[in-house]
Design an enzyme around this catalytic site. Structure first.
Site, PDB file in Angstrom:
ATOM      1  N   ASN A 115       0.704  -1.645  -0.234  1.00 49.93           N
ATOM      2  CA  ASN A 115       0.146  -0.224   0.052  1.00 49.93           C
ATOM      3  C   ASN A 115       1.166   0.877   0.696  1.00 49.93           C
ATOM      4  OD1 ASN A 115      -2.629   1.852   0.755  1.00 49.93           O
ATOM      5  ND2 ASN A 115      -1.153   1.886   2.763  1.00 49.93           N
ATOM      6  N   ARG A 173      -8.038   6.031   1.852  1.00 49.55           N
ATOM      7  CA  ARG A 173      -7.827   5.254   0.559  1.00 49.55           C
ATOM      8  C   ARG A 173      -6.877   5.988  -0.529  1.00 49.55           C
ATOM      9  NH1 ARG A 173     -12.883   1.777  -0.906  1.00 49.55           N
ATOM     10  NH2 ARG A 173     -13.027  -0.288   0.637  1.00 49.55           N
ATOM     11  N   ASP A 182       1.745   7.115   0.348  1.00 46.58           N
ATOM     12  CA  ASP A 182       1.024   6.191  -0.413  1.00 46.58           C
ATOM     13  C   ASP A 182       1.076   5.918  -1.772  1.00 46.58           C
ATOM     14  OD1 ASP A 182      -1.528   4.872   0.464  1.00 46.58           O
ATOM     15  OD2 ASP A 182      -2.629   6.195  -0.840  1.00 46.58           O
ATOM     16  N   ARG A 210      -0.447 -12.320   2.809  1.00 44.39           N
ATOM     17  CA  ARG A 210      -1.158 -11.876   3.510  1.00 44.39           C
ATOM     18  C   ARG A 210      -0.861 -10.309   3.141  1.00 44.39           C
ATOM     19  NH1 ARG A 210       0.209  -6.869   7.717  1.00 44.39           N
ATOM     20  NH2 ARG A 210      -1.418  -7.422   8.692  1.00 44.39           N
ATOM     21  N   ASP A 212      -1.211  -6.160   3.368  1.00 48.21           N
ATOM     22  CA  ASP A 212      -1.357  -5.543   4.670  1.00 48.21           C
ATOM     23  C   ASP A 212      -1.606  -4.223   4.223  1.00 48.21           C
ATOM     24  OD1 ASP A 212      -0.309  -4.656   7.526  1.00 48.21           O
ATOM     25  OD2 ASP A 212       0.861  -2.473   5.736  1.00 48.21           O
ATOM     26  N   GLU A 248      -5.683  -7.558   4.591  1.00 48.32           N
ATOM     27  CA  GLU A 248      -5.947  -6.920   6.330  1.00 48.32           C
ATOM     28  C   GLU A 248      -6.845  -5.631   6.002  1.00 48.32           C
ATOM     29  OE1 GLU A 248      -4.238  -4.719   9.826  1.00 48.32           O
ATOM     30  OE2 GLU A 248      -3.605  -4.459   7.820  1.00 48.32           O
ATOM     31  N   ASN A 313      -2.738 -10.702  16.694  1.00 51.89           N
ATOM     32  CA  ASN A 313      -2.092 -10.825  16.060  1.00 51.89           C
ATOM     33  C   ASN A 313      -1.244  -9.770  16.414  1.00 51.89           C
ATOM     34  OD1 ASN A 313      -3.786  -8.038  15.297  1.00 51.89           O
ATOM     35  ND2 ASN A 313      -2.971  -8.139  13.031  1.00 51.89           N
ATOM     36  N   ARG A 352      -4.967 -18.815  11.680  1.00 55.29           N
ATOM     37  CA  ARG A 352      -3.602 -18.697  12.067  1.00 55.29           C
ATOM     38  C   ARG A 352      -3.357 -18.887  13.203  1.00 55.29           C
ATOM     39  NH1 ARG A 352      -2.623 -13.309  10.009  1.00 55.29           N
ATOM     40  NH2 ARG A 352      -3.645 -12.370  11.784  1.00 55.29           N
TER      41      ARG A 352
END
Ligand code: AAO
Length: 471
Positions: A115, A173, A182, A210, A212, A248, A313, A352
């Site tokens: 990201n 976002r 970003d 995964r 992120d 995630e 986590n 997990r």
């Protein structure tokens, strides 16, 4: 022919939800901050023999080296390039790990931090784990290469340039998550660099990712990247197998961004699971284990085949991310074994297991001021190896929850009862529960402090009389 073709198409579309674990292996373990050399050994000496399906690894790509605080665990979430060298090891060690784990049927899931790059205030002169030059102030990352055009700042409408309001979807976002630069994921160039990195890992033999901070990417941008990914390496996986994807997305309710917006791409991390199970196991807010009878979708969770679940986590075990104080961790060993045991016994979601290191937790005004402390390390900053004690537990401050007898046994239990229905529920209206998984497994929990399991024991010793054939 038509049916086979249809099944083939369905298989292709649904690949990313499938963990790709070997048949009969139903859980993965997050070996947080472990060195690749130690993971390779662990696959061979412990995970394969005990039926673990795979390992989630810390981000394998080059990151910023932070001096203040000294090399925190979270520096690994600040990429500088997609070269494979970190304090977990270099590319040769990474390849060796993937090969050795795959060869014993334990697959590797990489934490993909795509990201963003590092924090915006890391100017020239900062160090990176492979020594690549970069300058975050000018948004220059020549080792990828990315330059200022490849970042989102112009699109961000918040005052600070950071995410300030989780109710504002474009802000979540398009703006910086805690000042992390970003990436402009709508650009084909940026997408192709990320896909190139992920494909490089696929070629080496990883089984999935995964993703992120998926919440901070537009679902369509994630999809565009995933569409560029190759099938898995046929040295270990069947032809046409897709990488397993779990995104995630922290969705505890109350925000416009939801996990379901990402179902088209793969599974999502179900954070309500650990937060609510923690409430039950702590018996807070009047919660009790008897209420777990309709655990799963009945509690408002995403559909089971879209969920990646966990008790804690690497973030929320130390107050980062989401979930709050209800999260149960290894620090409360008795409660933790019960929570993980319940998770592994219950059919909901893909599971997990967390495997942590100990750090000098120190609370000031309810906040752990040492929440940043990185893995056990030597005086030169290198990560300590995971030593194994005579009783099979770990040394050097590695907690190795996955090696705790009760947790290891429940990983095996889950494998044995795989596919069996959740049945024969019993509870005492409080915190004693029991259920079976078909006719393959039966489990009993007692989280009441005041009583033994009278009702259950009684009914086992003195079952109701059955009519005999003669009668
Ligand atoms: C570090 C420093 C920063 C510095 C930055 C850049 O700590 O001060 O500005 O470097 O120099 C990790 C660490 C960060 C670290 C970062 C980079 O946790 O502390 O920053 O590495 O080194 C959000 C995201 C989620 C993210 C989570 C931590 O949505 O994606 O924050 N997790 C992943 C990783 C994580 C990593 C990153 C992302 C970045 O797992 O390890 O960060 O790569 C709400 C929102 C959530 C939001 C939380 C936390 O949650 O819903 O989306 O998570 O806030 O801000 C209740 C609510 C719940 C709410 C929660 C907390 O529980 O119900 O919704 O409270 O308010």
């Amino acid at each position: 022919m038509g049916i086979y073709f249809l099944l083939f198409i369905v298989g292709l579309c649904w690949g990313q939800y499938n963990p790709n674990t070997q048949p009969g292996r139903t859980s993965i373990v997050h070996l947080f901050e472990w060195r690749w050399a130690d993971i390779a050994l662990e696959c061979e000496r412990y995970l394969a023999p005990n039926g673990f399906g795979g390992v989630q690894i810390s981000p394998p790509n080059e990151n910023l080296v932070i001096a203040d605080p000294l090399q925190p665990w979270w520096e690994r979430y600040q990429p500088v390039s997609y070269k494979l060298c970190t304090r977990s090891g270099n590319e040769a060690e990474f390849r060796d790990m993937v090969t050795r784990c795959n060869n014993v049927g334990v697959y590797v899931y990489a934490d993909a931090v795509v990201n963003h790059m590092c924090g915006g205030n890391a100017g020239a002169g900062n160090y990176s784990t492979c020594g690549s030059y970069f300058n975050a102030e000018t948004k220059d990352f020549p080792a990828v290469p990315y330059s200022a055009w490849d970042f989102n700042d112009a699109k961000c409408k918040s005052r600070s340039g950071d995410i300030e309001d989780y109710q504002d979807v474009p802000q979540v976002r398009n703006c910086r998550l805690v000042n992390l630069l970003d990436l402009a994921l709508e650009k084909n160039y940026v997408r192709s660099k990320i896909a190139e990195y992920m494909n490089y890992l696929i070629d080496i033999g990883v089984a999935g990712f995964r993703i992120d901070a998926a919440k901070h990417m537009w679902p369509g941008d994630v999809k565009a990247i995933l569409d560029e990914l190759k099938d898995l390496n046929t040295k270990w996986f069947s032809a046409g197998a897709k990488p397993f994807i779990y995104q995630e997305v922290i969705d505890l309710g109350g925000e416009p961004i939801t996990g379901s917006q990402y179902f088209g791409n793969g599974r999502v991390t179900e954070f309500k699971y650990g937060a609510k199970l923690g409430m039950v196991i702590h018996k807070w807010n009047g919660e009790k284990m008897a209420y777990l009878k309709n655990w799963g979708e009945g509690w408002g969770f995403v559909p089971s085949d879209r969920a990646l679940v966990f008790v804690d986590n690497h973030d929320n075990q130390r107050g980062h991310g989401a979930g709050g104080t209800s999260i149960v961790t290894f620090w409360d060993a008795r409660l933790y074994k019960m929570a993980v045991g319940f998770m592994l016994a219950h059919p909901y979601g893909f599971t997990r297991v967390m495997s942590s290191y100990r750090w000098p937790r120190y609370f000031k005004n309810g906040v752990d001021v040492n929440d940043w402390v990185g893995p056990p390390s030597n005086s030169d900053g290198s990560t300590k190896s995971v030593t194994i004690n005579a009783d099979t537990t770990c040394g050097n401050d590695w907690v190795c929850e996955h090696r705790w007898r009760q947790i290891r046994n429940m990983v095996i239990f889950r494998n044995v009862v795989d596919g069996q229905p959740f049945s024969n529920w019993w509870d005492n209206g409080s915190n004693q529960i029991a259920f079976s998984r078909g006719n393959r497994g039966f489990i009993v929990f007692n989280n009441d402090d005041w009583s033994c399991l009278y009702a259950l024991i009684f009914s086992c010793l003195f079952p109701p009389a059955r009519p005999t054939a003669a009668a």
